[in-house]
Structure formats: structure tokens, C-alpha cells
Design an enzyme around this catalytic site. Structure first.
Site, short mmCIF file in Angstrom:
data_model
loop_
_atom_site.label_atom_id
_atom_site.label_comp_id
_atom_site.label_asym_id
_atom_site.label_seq_id
_atom_site.Cartn_x
_atom_site.Cartn_y
_atom_site.Cartn_z
N ASP A 109 -5.93 -3.87 -1.95
CA ASP A 109 -4.83 -3.48 -1.08
C ASP A 109 -4.13 -4.70 -0.46
OD1 ASP A 109 -3.41 -2.48 1.34
OD2 ASP A 109 -4.39 -0.59 0.83
N SER B 165 0.83 -1.20 0.00
CA SER B 165 0.00 0.00 0.00
C SER B 165 0.87 1.26 0.00
CB SER B 165 -0.96 -0.04 1.19
OG SER B 165 -2.04 0.82 1.02
#
Length: 268
Positions: free
Chosen positions: A154, A41
Site C-alpha cells: 500500500d 490506495s
């Protein structure tokens, strides 16, 4: 004797990821060699830029161009509130390399396949901006990134602190930076069901991230519990606190990197 290979594992954490820059600044100032970088991320953004050979000062300038408005757009999909396609465009314009295989430092970005929960690691080859977008596709917020027939979200869902990935890349000494482990002192008791869900999810992620610390030789946890993950405007404070956390660990890191002969490691 040849030194051991050093790898960085940079956690996710949205705006808290700016703290990674403070850590990298201290590592660079103390000439700590970096042989591999894995990011999840927000950690994938910082990690990719550093793997491109950019200085912390240059990455900071890119960070100043970022805002939630500039990295998101209309989704044209019911799978998320926003699209992070604008993030990809910003990265393509500001990073000197387009493909992962061209980076001076070996790099990996971690994402997750929505359909199966499989950990998807972009490394060795592939489009850099696409890899970062996938790693940053926060579920429910950003539309999943479609890649090779999969919907990617993610990487923090499966590997918030990507120590396993950087170890598989060949790192013998792993430095993990976890920008979530400090907790969140700004929280109050939630008053809505959405607040309860969000706060509980963040706790689960933090616990999951800590479970990945054991592979690391050094874990750096910046003291940023008072700062929210959405506070992009506080970049300078994040960087400062990241640097302070790295300085607390720098002697330990130097000993590992520069004095890590096999006999010493075995005795330790």
C-alpha cells in the site's frame, strides 16, 4: 491567458475513499478542470476510474459492486491474510481502459517497495489494474503484489496524500482530498495489544498524511470522523459528506483556477 494546470491528490482510507466521489461530483458540477490525478490506495481506485472518463454516477455503480468479499480471496501465501487479486478482476471488467498510458486524464498510482521502502509510482505506462492492486495492498492484510521483481505494498506507507506525485506530473494548482485527517471519533480505549498497535498505526498514518498537505493549494477534509474505514455499506453517507466538504471549498477553488493570473498569485 492560459489557465494553470489542476491536479488532484486523492488519499488512501479504505471505505472512506468513497468520500472522494462526493468531492469529484461537486468539482464536475462546477466545471473545475482536472488535468492530472494521483491516488493512493482507495484514492487510486476512484482516481483511476475518473481518469478513465467515467462519471461519478458510473463510478458509484462500480462501488456498489464492491465488498470485502468481492475484492479479496484466498492468498496462497504466508505474506498476508488475503489476496486482492479479485479486486484486479473486478476492475478489469468495469474500467474501460486496461493501460495507464491510454487514460484520457494523466493518472498515477502510488505504491511502496516492501524490501526497500522506496516509493513506486505507476504512471505514463503499465497495467492499470496491477497498479491499483499494488497501491491497495494493505500490509499484513493483503499479500504484496509482485511486479518487476519487487514486492509492492500500500502506497499509504510512504505517501498517504500523494501531493508530491501530482506536482511532479505537472500540476500547478493542487487540490488534495484527505479522508483521514478528520480523525476517528468511534475509537475507544484499546483493550488488547493488537488494538493498541492498530490504533497507534492509524494515528501515525494520519500524522504522515497531514505532513504532505503543504504542497497543496487547497485541502479538502470530509467530516467523516464517525465512520470507520471498513464500512463499505455506508457509501452514500461518505459521498454526501465528501460533497459537503467540497462545497465549503468551492469558492476558494474557483478563485484559484479561474482567477490565477501570475500577478494575482504573486500578490497572494
Amino acid at each position: 491567458m492560459e489557465r494553470k494546470k489542476v491536479g488532484l491528490a486523492l488519499s488512501g482510507g479504505a471505505a472512506r475513499g468513497f468520500a472522494h466521489l462526493g468531492v469529484l461530483k461537486v468539482l464536475a458540477e462546477h466545471q473545475i478542470p482536472i488535468d492530472f490525478i494521483a491516488g493512493t490506495s482507495a484514492g487510486s481506485i476512484v482516481g483511476a476510474a475518473f481518469a478513465c472518463g467515467l462519471s461519478v454516477e458510473q463510478i458509484t455503480e462500480i462501488g456498489k459492486k464492491m465488498s470485502w468479499f468481492k475484492v479479496s480471496g484466498f492468498p496462497y501465501s504466508a505474506k498476508g491474510l488475503l489476496s486482492n487479486a479479485p479486486m484486479g478482476e473486478l476492475l478489469r471488467k468495469n474500467l474501460p481502459y486496461k493501460n495507464i498510458e491510454d487514460l484520457p486524464i494523466p493518472f498515477a498510482a502510488v505504491a511502496c517497495a516492501l524490501e526497500t521502502g522506496e516509493e513506486i509510482v505507476f504512471k505514463d505506462k503499465g497495467n492499470l489494474a496491477t497498479a491499483i492492486r499494488a497501491s491497495c495492498a494493505i500490509p499484513g492484510v493483503f499479500v504484496p503484489v509482485e511486479h518487476e521483481g519487487k514486492n509492492l505494498i500500500d502506497g499509504g506507507v510512504v505517501s498517504l496524500v500523494p501531493t508530491k506525485t501530482v506536482k511532479k506530473m505537472g500540476a500547478e494548482i493542487i487540490i488534495a482530498i484527505d479522508v483521514n485527517a478528520c480523525g476517528s471519533t468511534y475509537w475507544n480505549l484499546p483493550t488488547t495489544f493488537l488494538g493498541v498497535i492498530f490504533q497507534s498505526t492509524m494515528m501515525l498514518l494520519r500524522t504522515a498524511g497531514k505532513s504532505q498537505h503543504y504542497r497543496a493549494d487547497v485541502v479538502i477534509v470530509p467530516k467523516i470522523a464517525h465512520l470507520r474505514p471498513d464500512e463499505i455499506s455506508k457509501m452514500d453517507e461518505f459521498i454526501k459528506l465528501g460533497a459537503e466538504a467540497a462545497l465549503d471549498k468551492i469558492d476558494e477553488i474557483k478563485k484559484l483556477v479561474f482567477e490565477s493570473e501570475p500577478s494575482a498569485v504573486a500578490d497572494g
